[in-house]
Design a protein around this motif. Structure first.
Motif: not given
Length: 257
Positions: A38-39, A152-153, A219-220, A238-240
């Motif tokens: 992941r970049i 990933l997060a 990420l999130a 973490l929240v998305k």
């Protein structure tokens, strides 16, 4: 997190053109060869992208997709964004302009989750924990790229919990609400707190954890860290948010040759 670098930020110092492309390509290639999947390319200082720069973006995007990874652009100026849109690049990769972040409102305490699942993490089987997170959030209205980023997060939070706290006492809770998913990673360590708008530490014992927080925030949509309400330890939340209505995840478009 110990081990290979799974997430990285590559900053471009000036315009992405024929003079800077070789150096940026070399940095990205080294990361991919080392196992990074992941970049984020930080375009904050980029005002122009020429054909060599566009070629670099397409080449590295195709390479990342082939190895099961993802490349995206951050802090893209309006001028560069228009050029990317004309080239149809926005169809193939995440591109974020300054200020594109979601404003995540606090959950109304009266809103109950549609479902909630909690499971214990085996410190020697973090891969299984990540796969469980994928399984749970894949049922929600997220694109495959959003599932990838949230996994990933969560993996970053899991790695920090195991590395810095109590490998045998980590719990993950995944809860689905009408507008979001919430992933809590709880440990039984010494305790640590950081609000959504607070800057993580740059130096000292918390520096590595601070780096992980900065990456998770990419990420999130929201990352907060608080002490447990009962007992010792920390909860990383973490929240998305959902960007689209529930339905089948459309297939990713083919990247042009």
């Amino acid at each position: 997190m110990a081990g290979a670098v799974n997430i990285a930020i590559v900053s471009v110092a000036g315009d992405l053109d024929v003079s800077t492309v070789p150096g940026v390509r070399a940095r990205i290639d080294r990361l991919v060869d080392a196992g990074c999947r992941r970049i984020f390319v930080n375009m904050e200082n980029v005002t122009h992208v020429d054909s060599a720069g566009m070629g670099l973006i397409l080449t590295e995007l195709r390479r990342m997709r082939r190895v099961g990874g993802l490349l995206s652009l951050l802090n893209v100026s309006s001028q560069v964004y228009r050029a990317l849109r004309r080239m149809r690049m926005l169809d193939y990769m995440p591109v974020a302009r300054p200020g594109d972040r979601h404003d995540v409102a606090e959950l109304d305490p009266s809103v109950l989750p549609m479902w909630r699942t909690t499971f214990r993490v085996d410190a020697l089987a973090l891969g299984e924990a990540r796969e469980r997170v994928v399984e749970l959030i894949s049922s929600l209205p997220f694109s495959s790229d959003e599932v990838f980023d949230m996994t990933l997060a969560a993996g970053e939070a899991l790695g920090n919990a195991v590395d810095h706290t109590c490998g045998g006492g980590v719990l993950v809770t995944v809860a689905a609400y009408p507008d979001r998913v919430v992933v809590d990673v709880a440990d039984c360590g010494e305790g640590f707190s950081l609000s959504q708008g607070e800057t993580p530490p740059e130096t000292g014992p918390g520096a590595e954890r601070g780096r992980g927080i900065r990456l998770m925030r990419l990420l999130a949509d929201s990352v907060t860290i608080e002490g447990k309400s009962t007992g010792e330890g920390t909860v990383v939340r973490l929240v998305k948010l959902f960007d689209s209505a529930p339905g089948a995840d459309p297939p990713a478009p083919s990247i042009p040759a």
